[in-house]
Design a protein around this motif. Sequence first.
Motif, PDB file in Angstrom:
ATOM      1  N   LEU A 130       0.825  -1.200   0.000  1.00 59.64           N
ATOM      2  CA  LEU A 130       0.000   0.000   0.000  1.00 59.64           C
ATOM      3  C   LEU A 130       0.864   1.258   0.000  1.00 59.64           C
ATOM      4  O   LEU A 130       0.647   2.185  -0.806  1.00 59.64           O
ATOM      5  CB  LEU A 130      -0.926  -0.020   1.221  1.00 59.64           C
ATOM      6  CG  LEU A 130      -1.767   1.236   1.448  1.00 59.64           C
ATOM      7  CD1 LEU A 130      -2.764   1.415   0.296  1.00 59.64           C
ATOM      8  CD2 LEU A 130      -2.499   1.162   2.786  1.00 59.64           C
ATOM      9  N   MET A 131       1.864   1.301   0.888  1.00 58.85           N
ATOM     10  CA  MET A 131       2.690   2.495   1.011  1.00 58.85           C
ATOM     11  C   MET A 131       3.573   2.697  -0.217  1.00 58.85           C
ATOM     12  O   MET A 131       3.873   3.834  -0.602  1.00 58.85           O
ATOM     13  CB  MET A 131       3.533   2.403   2.283  1.00 58.85           C
ATOM     14  CG  MET A 131       2.731   2.313   3.575  1.00 58.85           C
ATOM     15  SD  MET A 131       1.545   3.668   3.791  1.00 58.85           S
ATOM     16  CE  MET A 131       2.652   5.053   4.058  1.00 58.85           C
ATOM     17  N   MET A 132       4.009   1.609  -0.854  1.00 59.21           N
ATOM     18  CA  MET A 132       4.829   1.749  -2.052  1.00 59.21           C
ATOM     19  C   MET A 132       4.008   2.341  -3.202  1.00 59.21           C
ATOM     20  O   MET A 132       4.536   3.099  -4.036  1.00 59.21           O
ATOM     21  CB  MET A 132       5.402   0.391  -2.454  1.00 59.21           C
ATOM     22  CG  MET A 132       6.501  -0.105  -1.527  1.00 59.21           C
ATOM     23  SD  MET A 132       7.969   0.951  -1.556  1.00 59.21           S
ATOM     24  CE  MET A 132       8.647   0.531  -3.139  1.00 59.21           C
TER      25      MET A 132
ATOM     26  N   ASP B 279      -8.370   5.542   4.956  1.00 61.14           N
ATOM     27  CA  ASP B 279      -8.928   4.730   3.882  1.00 61.14           C
ATOM     28  C   ASP B 279      -8.569   5.375   2.539  1.00 61.14           C
ATOM     29  O   ASP B 279      -7.831   6.366   2.485  1.00 61.14           O
ATOM     30  CB  ASP B 279     -10.437   4.585   4.041  1.00 61.14           C
ATOM     31  CG  ASP B 279     -11.156   5.931   4.079  1.00 61.14           C
ATOM     32  OD1 ASP B 279     -10.628   6.911   3.501  1.00 61.14           O
ATOM     33  OD2 ASP B 279     -12.241   6.013   4.690  1.00 61.14           O
ATOM     34  N   ARG B 280      -9.095   4.841   1.441  1.00 58.81           N
ATOM     35  CA  ARG B 280      -8.676   5.306   0.120  1.00 58.81           C
ATOM     36  C   ARG B 280      -9.031   6.771  -0.106  1.00 58.81           C
ATOM     37  O   ARG B 280      -8.218   7.545  -0.631  1.00 58.81           O
ATOM     38  CB  ARG B 280      -9.347   4.434  -0.948  1.00 58.81           C
ATOM     39  CG  ARG B 280      -8.904   4.742  -2.365  1.00 58.81           C
ATOM     40  CD  ARG B 280      -9.346   3.633  -3.297  1.00 58.81           C
ATOM     41  NE  ARG B 280     -10.806   3.498  -3.300  1.00 58.81           N
ATOM     42  CZ  ARG B 280     -11.619   4.173  -4.126  1.00 58.81           C
ATOM     43  NH1 ARG B 280     -11.102   5.031  -4.989  1.00 58.81           N
ATOM     44  NH2 ARG B 280     -12.921   3.986  -4.093  1.00 58.81           N
ATOM     45  N   HIS B 281     -10.225   7.187   0.298  1.00 56.23           N
ATOM     46  CA  HIS B 281     -10.649   8.582   0.082  1.00 56.23           C
ATOM     47  C   HIS B 281      -9.849   9.542   0.969  1.00 56.23           C
ATOM     48  O   HIS B 281      -9.463  10.635   0.517  1.00 56.23           O
ATOM     49  CB  HIS B 281     -12.145   8.715   0.352  1.00 56.23           C
ATOM     50  CG  HIS B 281     -12.993   7.887  -0.558  1.00 56.23           C
ATOM     51  ND1 HIS B 281     -13.118   8.145  -1.899  1.00 56.23           N
ATOM     52  CD2 HIS B 281     -13.744   6.774  -0.313  1.00 56.23           C
ATOM     53  CE1 HIS B 281     -13.904   7.264  -2.456  1.00 56.23           C
ATOM     54  NE2 HIS B 281     -14.312   6.406  -1.521  1.00 56.23           N
ATOM     55  N   GLN B 282      -9.623   9.158   2.207  1.00 62.87           N
ATOM     56  CA  GLN B 282      -8.833  10.014   3.107  1.00 62.87           C
ATOM     57  C   GLN B 282      -7.404  10.147   2.603  1.00 62.87           C
ATOM     58  O   GLN B 282      -6.809  11.227   2.661  1.00 62.87           O
ATOM     59  CB  GLN B 282      -8.854   9.432   4.521  1.00 62.87           C
ATOM     60  CG  GLN B 282     -10.206   9.505   5.202  1.00 62.87           C
ATOM     61  CD  GLN B 282     -10.233   8.727   6.512  1.00 62.87           C
ATOM     62  OE1 GLN B 282      -9.486   7.772   6.699  1.00 62.87           O
ATOM     63  NE2 GLN B 282     -11.128   9.129   7.413  1.00 62.87           N
ATOM     64  N   ALA B 283      -6.822   9.034   2.112  1.00 63.47           N
ATOM     65  CA  ALA B 283      -5.462   9.080   1.592  1.00 63.47           C
ATOM     66  C   ALA B 283      -5.371  10.007   0.381  1.00 63.47           C
ATOM     67  O   ALA B 283      -4.413  10.779   0.242  1.00 63.47           O
ATOM     68  CB  ALA B 283      -5.004   7.672   1.220  1.00 63.47           C
TER      69      ALA B 283
ATOM     70  N   SER C  54      -3.373  15.018  -1.988  1.00 70.06           N
ATOM     71  CA  SER C  54      -3.686  16.184  -2.822  1.00 70.06           C
ATOM     72  C   SER C  54      -3.281  17.500  -2.166  1.00 70.06           C
ATOM     73  O   SER C  54      -3.069  18.500  -2.861  1.00 70.06           O
ATOM     74  CB  SER C  54      -5.178  16.202  -3.146  1.00 70.06           C
ATOM     75  OG  SER C  54      -5.949  16.359  -1.971  1.00 70.06           O
ATOM     76  N   ARG C  55      -3.173  17.522  -0.856  1.00 70.20           N
ATOM     77  CA  ARG C  55      -2.832  18.764  -0.142  1.00 70.20           C
ATOM     78  C   ARG C  55      -1.331  18.989  -0.045  1.00 70.20           C
ATOM     79  O   ARG C  55      -0.889  20.037   0.418  1.00 70.20           O
ATOM     80  CB  ARG C  55      -3.423  18.733   1.269  1.00 70.20           C
ATOM     81  CG  ARG C  55      -4.943  18.800   1.309  1.00 70.20           C
ATOM     82  CD  ARG C  55      -5.427  19.158   2.703  1.00 70.20           C
ATOM     83  NE  ARG C  55      -4.999  18.192   3.692  1.00 70.20           N
ATOM     84  CZ  ARG C  55      -5.730  17.152   4.091  1.00 70.20           C
ATOM     85  NH1 ARG C  55      -6.928  16.946   3.553  1.00 70.20           N
ATOM     86  NH2 ARG C  55      -5.270  16.312   4.996  1.00 70.20           N
ATOM     87  N   LEU C  56      -0.514  18.018  -0.442  1.00 75.43           N
ATOM     88  CA  LEU C  56       0.932  18.110  -0.245  1.00 75.43           C
ATOM     89  C   LEU C  56       1.569  19.047  -1.262  1.00 75.43           C
ATOM     90  O   LEU C  56       1.212  19.056  -2.446  1.00 75.43           O
ATOM     91  CB  LEU C  56       1.571  16.726  -0.368  1.00 75.43           C
ATOM     92  CG  LEU C  56       1.138  15.669   0.655  1.00 75.43           C
ATOM     93  CD1 LEU C  56       1.841  14.343   0.371  1.00 75.43           C
ATOM     94  CD2 LEU C  56       1.442  16.125   2.078  1.00 75.43           C
ATOM     95  N   SER C  57       2.548  19.801  -0.792  1.00 77.32           N
ATOM     96  CA  SER C  57       3.357  20.610  -1.702  1.00 77.32           C
ATOM     97  C   SER C  57       4.344  19.710  -2.433  1.00 77.32           C
ATOM     98  O   SER C  57       4.499  18.528  -2.092  1.00 77.32           O
ATOM     99  CB  SER C  57       4.109  21.687  -0.920  1.00 77.32           C
ATOM    100  OG  SER C  57       5.076  21.084  -0.054  1.00 77.32           O
ATOM    101  N   ARG C  58       5.015  20.261  -3.445  1.00 76.12           N
ATOM    102  CA  ARG C  58       5.995  19.447  -4.185  1.00 76.12           C
ATOM    103  C   ARG C  58       7.117  18.978  -3.265  1.00 76.12           C
ATOM    104  O   ARG C  58       7.564  17.833  -3.338  1.00 76.12           O
ATOM    105  CB  ARG C  58       6.570  20.257  -5.348  1.00 76.12           C
ATOM    106  CG  ARG C  58       7.534  19.455  -6.239  1.00 76.12           C
ATOM    107  CD  ARG C  58       7.886  20.245  -7.489  1.00 76.12           C
ATOM    108  NE  ARG C  58       8.715  19.444  -8.383  1.00 76.12           N
ATOM    109  CZ  ARG C  58      10.041  19.406  -8.347  1.00 76.12           C
ATOM    110  NH1 ARG C  58      10.698  20.160  -7.450  1.00 76.12           N
ATOM    111  NH2 ARG C  58      10.729  18.659  -9.204  1.00 76.12           N
TER     112      ARG C  58
END
Length: 266
Positions: free
Chosen positions: A125-127, A163-167, A172-176
């Motif tokens: 999952l994490m990969m 879960d999938r939606h929370q992930a 999506s909120r992360l900067s580059r």
Amino acid sequence: LSAERKDGQEVLEAYDSNVLVLTGNSSHMAPWHAKLGFQRSPFIATFNSLTADGGNVAVAAVEVIKIHPVAHIEFFEDENGKRMEGPRSAKDENALSEQWKVLYQRKRELAASKIWSDLERRAALMMRFADRLEQRVGPGFNVKNEEMPDNLDDLYESLEESDRHQAQAILSRLSRLEAGSLAAHIREKLLRDREAVAGDIERELQDKCPPREVRSFRVIIVKDAYTPTRGGDSGRKAQLTVWDVLNLSIAEGSQAGEFKLGQKFL
């Protein structure tokens, strides 16, 4: 010397907390003409001079006259406190030891399978998250040239527990910078987790199949090795219990826990 304090202490500071204790079983009356001071040899207590309330025996010379077989006692600790079972013969102990080894190996395999399965599931999952983040930042991103954010551990834990939606919302909120750094952090964290699997297995086994606490002992019957100078031989004998005897070798080349009739000990 008997000390009131059990921890280490400077010699001069310990002067008032130490006392000299003389016990009847470790001393005897000296003749009036005896020279005081250091003696050429220690006082060796003989059985006819010992009393039940005479305290410790500092030195005794004994001869082995009877040897009992090695036996074992097992100690357990549970919600009711510490208890013990035994004594057991060497044959019975060997049988129980073999049973425990089989059980230990079976539980080790089950624990390893469960831990590896959980790790592989989490790693897969994490990969996938790491791959998506690396695709997002592109090949030109170099973690070494960037200052790592200090919230990577929190982001990793949030992804693990989501879960999938929370992930999707978290990514999506992360900067580059956060995305590239988190991808590298995920790969490094999974590598450390794989290296720590052996320790995780041992901790699991410590709880599910703790090591047995078994002590070996041997009872030997002894008499005075030398005829007492006062009062003659009283015929007294003593029973000595030698604990952890299988860890004891009397002489070079001898078997562990082996005693022989006629052996003398000081």
